[in-house]
Design an enzyme around this catalytic site. Structure first.
Site, PDB file in Angstrom:
ATOM      1  N   ASP A 129       0.823  -1.222   0.000  1.00  0.00           N
ATOM      2  CA  ASP A 129       0.000   0.000   0.000  1.00  0.00           C
ATOM      3  C   ASP A 129       0.858   1.273   0.000  1.00  0.00           C
ATOM      4  O   ASP A 129       0.347   2.354  -0.306  1.00  0.00           O
ATOM      5  CB  ASP A 129      -0.919   0.023   1.229  1.00  0.00           C
ATOM      6  CG  ASP A 129      -1.851  -1.177   1.290  1.00  0.00           C
ATOM      7  OD1 ASP A 129      -2.057  -1.807   0.241  1.00  0.00           O
ATOM      8  OD2 ASP A 129      -2.358  -1.473   2.380  1.00  0.00           O
ATOM      9  N   ARG A 164     -15.267  -0.633 -25.431  1.00  0.00           N
ATOM     10  CA  ARG A 164     -15.834  -0.553 -24.082  1.00  0.00           C
ATOM     11  C   ARG A 164     -15.080   0.426 -23.194  1.00  0.00           C
ATOM     12  O   ARG A 164     -13.927   0.759 -23.464  1.00  0.00           O
ATOM     13  CB  ARG A 164     -15.743  -1.925 -23.398  1.00  0.00           C
ATOM     14  CG  ARG A 164     -16.710  -2.929 -23.931  1.00  0.00           C
ATOM     15  CD  ARG A 164     -16.414  -4.317 -23.360  1.00  0.00           C
ATOM     16  NE  ARG A 164     -17.438  -5.261 -23.766  1.00  0.00           N
ATOM     17  CZ  ARG A 164     -17.260  -6.576 -23.817  1.00  0.00           C
ATOM     18  NH1 ARG A 164     -16.100  -7.110 -23.513  1.00  0.00           N
ATOM     19  NH2 ARG A 164     -18.252  -7.356 -24.193  1.00  0.00           N
ATOM     20  N   ARG A 267     -17.037  -2.726 -18.496  1.00  0.00           N
ATOM     21  CA  ARG A 267     -16.694  -3.955 -17.781  1.00  0.00           C
ATOM     22  C   ARG A 267     -15.682  -3.627 -16.684  1.00  0.00           C
ATOM     23  O   ARG A 267     -14.864  -2.718 -16.839  1.00  0.00           O
ATOM     24  CB  ARG A 267     -16.029  -4.974 -18.708  1.00  0.00           C
ATOM     25  CG  ARG A 267     -16.925  -5.534 -19.769  1.00  0.00           C
ATOM     26  CD  ARG A 267     -17.853  -6.602 -19.186  1.00  0.00           C
ATOM     27  NE  ARG A 267     -18.496  -7.342 -20.250  1.00  0.00           N
ATOM     28  CZ  ARG A 267     -19.627  -6.977 -20.854  1.00  0.00           C
ATOM     29  NH1 ARG A 267     -20.239  -5.867 -20.503  1.00  0.00           N
ATOM     30  NH2 ARG A 267     -20.144  -7.725 -21.815  1.00  0.00           N
ATOM     31  N   HIS A 273      -5.426 -10.074  -5.035  1.00  0.00           N
ATOM     32  CA  HIS A 273      -4.178 -10.617  -4.469  1.00  0.00           C
ATOM     33  C   HIS A 273      -3.127 -10.956  -5.512  1.00  0.00           C
ATOM     34  O   HIS A 273      -1.978 -11.229  -5.146  1.00  0.00           O
ATOM     35  CB  HIS A 273      -4.493 -11.850  -3.621  1.00  0.00           C
ATOM     36  CG  HIS A 273      -5.267 -11.509  -2.378  1.00  0.00           C
ATOM     37  ND1 HIS A 273      -6.620 -11.340  -2.389  1.00  0.00           N
ATOM     38  CD2 HIS A 273      -4.852 -11.247  -1.114  1.00  0.00           C
ATOM     39  CE1 HIS A 273      -7.028 -11.018  -1.161  1.00  0.00           C
ATOM     40  NE2 HIS A 273      -5.972 -10.941  -0.373  1.00  0.00           N
TER      41      HIS A 273
HETATM   42  O1  F6P Z   1      -2.449  -4.079   3.348  1.00  0.00           O
HETATM   43  C1  F6P Z   1      -2.152  -4.809   2.208  1.00  0.00           C
HETATM   44  C2  F6P Z   1      -3.404  -5.293   1.530  1.00  0.00           C
HETATM   45  O2  F6P Z   1      -3.038  -5.972   0.346  1.00  0.00           O
HETATM   46  C3  F6P Z   1      -4.436  -4.207   1.218  1.00  0.00           C
HETATM   47  O3  F6P Z   1      -4.135  -3.500   0.056  1.00  0.00           O
HETATM   48  C4  F6P Z   1      -5.703  -5.035   1.154  1.00  0.00           C
HETATM   49  O4  F6P Z   1      -6.847  -4.267   1.453  1.00  0.00           O
HETATM   50  C5  F6P Z   1      -5.489  -6.066   2.214  1.00  0.00           C
HETATM   51  O5  F6P Z   1      -4.097  -6.203   2.357  1.00  0.00           O
HETATM   52  C6  F6P Z   1      -6.090  -7.415   1.891  1.00  0.00           C
HETATM   53  O6  F6P Z   1      -5.908  -8.235   2.981  1.00  0.00           O
HETATM   54  P1  F6P Z   1      -6.096  -9.814   2.996  1.00  0.00           P
HETATM   55  O7  F6P Z   1      -4.905 -10.418   2.303  1.00  0.00           O
HETATM   56  O8  F6P Z   1      -6.140 -10.140   4.444  1.00  0.00           O
HETATM   57  O9  F6P Z   1      -7.356 -10.112   2.247  1.00  0.00           O
END
Ligand code: F6P
Length: 343
Positions: A129, A164, A267, A273
């Site tokens: 972040d 789009r 869209r 992740h």
């Molecule tokens: O703080 C890092 C982060 O990737 C954020 O950007 C995101 O909101 C959060 O972790 C997601 O957390 P988790 O992996 O617990 O779903």
């Protein structure tokens, strides 16, 4: 007997953690220290679970995503006997110092252990972040944003073929750094950040204009933006009281609103992740190694209660308390900078 450092990685993982572990372990050896790894963040110290961290354990990890130690969002201050167990296990494991690698939550716990229980601890900042104060950049951010830029460019390709508007939702929790850098670096046409309200009308009229010229328009949306007329609502909180944001679907809802308003097929895609995996970029490898090395140096100098920070091109020690006081969100200057490119 050699003095012993316990290393832990807490909070959301990110590329650069393994280089940081490697940097710390190898530099600790120069100072005559040995290291062990505490498994899954503060949970490892609460439960006394560890693994050896010798030279062979950190060989060939500089290019590996994730963390070889595992991680969790455990807050020992919120667990029954959590603090006592940590203090007991610190002794039982024969530790002389802790190196805690994490974001504001993990480092906040480190600062509390130092202040309230005099635990000799050094912090290493990590978060995709990039929202930690006092340090210019955190490792993880460069890799995550590079991945998001690639996703944005792919979306624009398919968006153009289908005429789009495309919306890419990226992570970043309550700071819009990932969204902002992704938007600027991919040449997107609009960005929605948690730091400012979404200007739906202005955005849609701009997107219509861009789409008429280029047959595609691209929006980058940060996961925690507030959509006009919507209440942030109640969401599941983690051990640190942060919203998990896992059910928000901001990108999808924005895409519906955009389509309704512009009458252009729209869209959304959520990268989620995917941003947190994969090999660290060169920048994150070097930064990870540098801050890991500095953490071992701070331990050797007994500079506890400090966090390693990148200031300009220097890696220095700063107060952990200072570093975790407030989040570094995107300031107005950066927003203005981004808007220069939305033409
Ligand atoms: O703080 C890092 C982060 O990737 C954020 O950007 C995101 O909101 C959060 O972790 C997601 O957390 P988790 O992996 O617990 O779903």
């Amino acid at each position: 007997m050699a003095k012993k450092i316990g290393i832990l990685t807490g909070g959301g993982d990110c590329p650069g953690l393994n280089p940081a572990i490697r940097g710390c372990v190898l530099r600790a050896q120069d100072h005559g220290f040995e290291c062990i790894g505490l498994l899954e963040g503060w949970k490892g110290l609460v439960e006394g679970k560890s693994m050896p961290l010798g030279l062979e354990d950190v060989t060939e990890i500089v290019n590996k995503g994730g963390t070889i130690l595992g991680t969790s969002r455990t807050n020992p201050f919120k667990k029954e006997n959590g603090v006592k167990n940590c203090l007991d296990n610190f002794k039982k494991l024969g530790l002389d110092a802790l190196v805690a690698m994490g974001g504001e939550d993990t480092l906040g716990v480190a600062g509390k252990f130092y202040k309230e229980h005099q635990v000799p601890v050094v912090g290493v900042p990590k978060t995709m972040d990039n929202d930690l104060s006092v340090t210019d950049y955190t490792f993880g951010f460069d890799t995550a944003t590079t991945v998001a830029v690639d996703a944005a460019e792919r979306l624009r390709d398919t968006g153009r073929s289908h005429r789009r508007i495309m919306v890419l939702e990226v992570m970043g929790r309550h700071a819009g750094w990932v969204a902002l850098f992704t938007a600027v670096a991919s040449g997107a046409d609009w960005v929605c950040l948690p730091e400012e309200p979404v200007e739906l009308e202005a955005m849609c009229s701009h997107l219509k204009k861009i789409h008429a010229k280029r047959k595609v328009a691209l929006v980058i949306a940060s996961e925690a933006v507030t959509i006009p007329g919507e209440d942030a609502g109640k969401e599941e909180l983690d051990d640190f009281g942060h919203m998990l944001l896992k059910k928000r679907g901001v990108g999808e809802r924005l895409s519906e609103l955009i389509e309704k308003e512009t009458k252009i097929e729209t869209r959304a895609a959520v990268i989620g992740h995917i941003q947190r995996g994969g090999a660290p970029t060169l920048f994150d490898r070097i930064l990870g190694l540098r801050v890991g090395v500095k953490a071992a140096d701070l331990v050797a100098q007994k500079s506890f209660g400090q966090m390693v920070a990148l200031k300009g091109n220097e890696v220095v020690g700063v107060s952990l308390e200072e570093a975790t006081k407030e989040l570094k969100v995107v300031p107005q200057d950066w927003l203005k900078f981004a808007k220069i490119f939305f033409k």
